[in-house]
Design an enzyme around this catalytic site. Sequence first.
Site, PDB file in Angstrom:
ATOM      1  N   HIS A 103       0.827  -1.208   0.000  1.00  0.00           N
ATOM      2  CA  HIS A 103       0.000   0.000   0.000  1.00  0.00           C
ATOM      3  C   HIS A 103       0.860   1.255   0.000  1.00  0.00           C
ATOM      4  CE1 HIS A 103      -4.015  -1.882   1.367  1.00  0.00           C
ATOM      5  NE2 HIS A 103      -4.130  -1.439   0.143  1.00  0.00           N
ATOM      6  N   ARG A 156     -10.403  -8.293  -9.032  1.00  0.00           N
ATOM      7  CA  ARG A 156     -10.111  -9.435  -8.156  1.00  0.00           C
ATOM      8  C   ARG A 156     -11.007  -9.358  -6.922  1.00  0.00           C
ATOM      9  NH1 ARG A 156      -4.955  -7.084  -9.210  1.00  0.00           N
ATOM     10  NH2 ARG A 156      -3.611  -8.362 -10.552  1.00  0.00           N
ATOM     11  N   ARG A 208     -14.104 -11.068 -11.623  1.00  0.00           N
ATOM     12  CA  ARG A 208     -13.687 -12.471 -11.485  1.00  0.00           C
ATOM     13  C   ARG A 208     -14.220 -13.020 -10.168  1.00  0.00           C
ATOM     14  NH1 ARG A 208      -7.411 -13.850 -11.214  1.00  0.00           N
ATOM     15  NH2 ARG A 208      -7.655 -13.053  -9.088  1.00  0.00           N
ATOM     16  N   GLU A 237      -6.297 -20.129 -18.139  1.00  0.00           N
ATOM     17  CA  GLU A 237      -5.041 -20.115 -17.388  1.00  0.00           C
ATOM     18  C   GLU A 237      -4.503 -21.519 -17.160  1.00  0.00           C
ATOM     19  OE1 GLU A 237      -5.723 -18.350 -13.536  1.00  0.00           O
ATOM     20  OE2 GLU A 237      -7.790 -19.087 -13.497  1.00  0.00           O
ATOM     21  N   ASN A 249       0.010 -15.619 -15.893  1.00  0.00           N
ATOM     22  CA  ASN A 249       0.847 -16.020 -14.762  1.00  0.00           C
ATOM     23  C   ASN A 249       0.723 -17.519 -14.509  1.00  0.00           C
ATOM     24  OD1 ASN A 249       1.128 -13.275 -14.688  1.00  0.00           O
ATOM     25  ND2 ASN A 249       0.151 -12.973 -12.721  1.00  0.00           N
ATOM     26  N   ASP A 250      -0.519 -17.991 -14.338  1.00  0.00           N
ATOM     27  CA  ASP A 250      -0.719 -19.423 -14.103  1.00  0.00           C
ATOM     28  C   ASP A 250      -0.541 -20.237 -15.380  1.00  0.00           C
ATOM     29  OD1 ASP A 250      -1.033 -19.481 -11.395  1.00  0.00           O
ATOM     30  OD2 ASP A 250      -3.217 -19.386 -11.413  1.00  0.00           O
ATOM     31  N   ARG A 302       6.907 -20.539 -10.057  1.00  0.00           N
ATOM     32  CA  ARG A 302       7.569 -19.230 -10.165  1.00  0.00           C
ATOM     33  C   ARG A 302       8.041 -18.705  -8.822  1.00  0.00           C
ATOM     34  NH1 ARG A 302       2.929 -15.094 -10.268  1.00  0.00           N
ATOM     35  NH2 ARG A 302       1.094 -16.371  -9.938  1.00  0.00           N
ATOM     36  N   CYS A 309      -5.171 -10.607 -18.793  1.00  0.00           N
ATOM     37  CA  CYS A 309      -5.058  -9.867 -17.535  1.00  0.00           C
ATOM     38  C   CYS A 309      -3.836 -10.277 -16.725  1.00  0.00           C
ATOM     39  CB  CYS A 309      -6.321 -10.045 -16.693  1.00  0.00           C
ATOM     40  SG  CYS A 309      -6.728 -11.766 -16.325  1.00  0.00           S
TER      41      CYS A 309
END
Length: 575
Positions: free
Chosen positions: A189, A296, A332, A431, A454-455, A465, A502
């Site tokens: 943050h 998300r 999602r 994914e 990513n996946d 990863r 994404c």
Amino acid sequence: MISGILASPGIAFGKALLLKEDEIVIDRKKISADKVDQEVERFLSGRAKASAQLEAIKTKAGETFGEEKEAIFEGHIMLLEDEELEQEIIALIKDKHMTADAAAHEVIEGQATALEELDDEYLKERAADVRDIGKRLLRNILGLAIIDLSAIQEEVILVAADLTPSETAQLNLQKVLGFITDAGGRTSHTSIMARSLELPAIVGTGSVTAQVKNGDYLILDAVNNQVYVNPTNDVIEQLRAVQEQVATEKAELAKLKDLPAITLDGHQVEVCANIGTVRDVEGAERNGAEGVGLYRTEFLFMDRDALPTEEEQFAAYKAVAEACGSQAVIVRTMDIGGDKELPYMNFPKEENPFLGWRAVRIAMDRKEILRDQVRAILRASAFGKLRIMFPMIISVEEVRALRKEIEIYKQELRDEGKAFDESIEIGVMVETPAAATIARHLAKEVDFFSIGTNDLTQYTLAVDRGNDMISHLYQPMSPSVLNLIKQVIDASHAEGKWTGMCGELAGDERATLLLLGMGLDEFSMSAISIPRIKKIIRNTNFEDAKVLAEQALAQPTTDELMTLVNKFIEEKTIC
């Protein structure tokens, strides 16, 4: 020179102000039974003081950053005043005869450690927020001074072991030129707030506090990820020139904010933002996002002791829908499991949770979770342009089962007289290699695809990863991954559907032209990346990008593919 993690771009010149607080020393001795009530009162009194301070910080954050960032500190206050947290701390004082500070430290540190053990970087870095709250609570219990960063009276570059969100919110922005920390990550943050302020920042240096003294002259080069300590005049001159260049480029990129992502020969795509909460919408708009390509929702499920209700979810989704107005938002459904466990859900112990009970597998096993979330999204769709997307899909059977459930929930809402978008679009994340290889069949069942690189990369290459020993094998631009992506795009187009992306690759400047040439319809990324990606798209010809993609996908190795891409970029002077 010192380097770290580039948190917020920019260049600053100024004297160092080294922040050092009194060390917090926890009293771990056991207390006698007659001291229990006194220690409970110490905890409650310290918490009351900490809450009052956070209320003041929340107000200042609202004035400085707007309502979106003010909500961060509302969350801090809620966590600090959480009934379960209070009960756990008081139980340790009463049952184990711990001091108030020892009990508070144990409970807070336990929560922070649990977050740090997650693989998701965004969730992992929420541990810093929890520790921020804990540190404030402990300092108030122990009666230690708290540094007031709003009182800084001269222009400085802050140097600290870490800066918490509450400290960042108090910065005197007329005097603080930037900051450098030992700890921290890009998605903390603190880093997010620095980007909101457009305040140059480098975090995660490891040892800047040991290498810099109060009053040292610093150049914070948060463009090239370098910190110069007491540089020569020649270096200062060179970096002043870079600063001017950065300012010019920033002004040029700002002009693209509201322009469409359209190539020189007229091919248009969408460039959207990934968000986690309604707080992120402001940054998306400021950077020229054309919508939200990934919302998300799992963050609604975190840092709680029970599942969010349908009403709680409806309020959150409605807020995002209204904030985005006419722009589309892809919501999602919860992607829980794998590295994101919920303590209140009693996840089974699994040898490989990434291949286990997660995402839609949980939703289909626990229909009440699916029902509450989908009904909430449907109801919120009456207030904006929402789309529903399901993660971790591997078969047509799953999609058909999910669509059947959606129809049940739609009928329930009709019977209850509750409004929703009857034509809401339904999509899936691609994914897994399983979904990619049957994309032509899946495209007949849904309205759109969004590729989660990513996946997809991790599963296709069989590479964890998060494993440092083999992380070099994690190559999203390997021919195997890119050819799967091309297969998915072509399959969707053959059925008259569109495909977005994404994952991290969507915001990678090296991949933009390649993905454009492969026919990707929508790019969704961190908001700060949007202007630069728009610039690349607007400076190229779609026909050239198609030729590049065809040649690149024919290469046998990642190195040969990247050599081709880099040569194309240099020849066209696009980036």
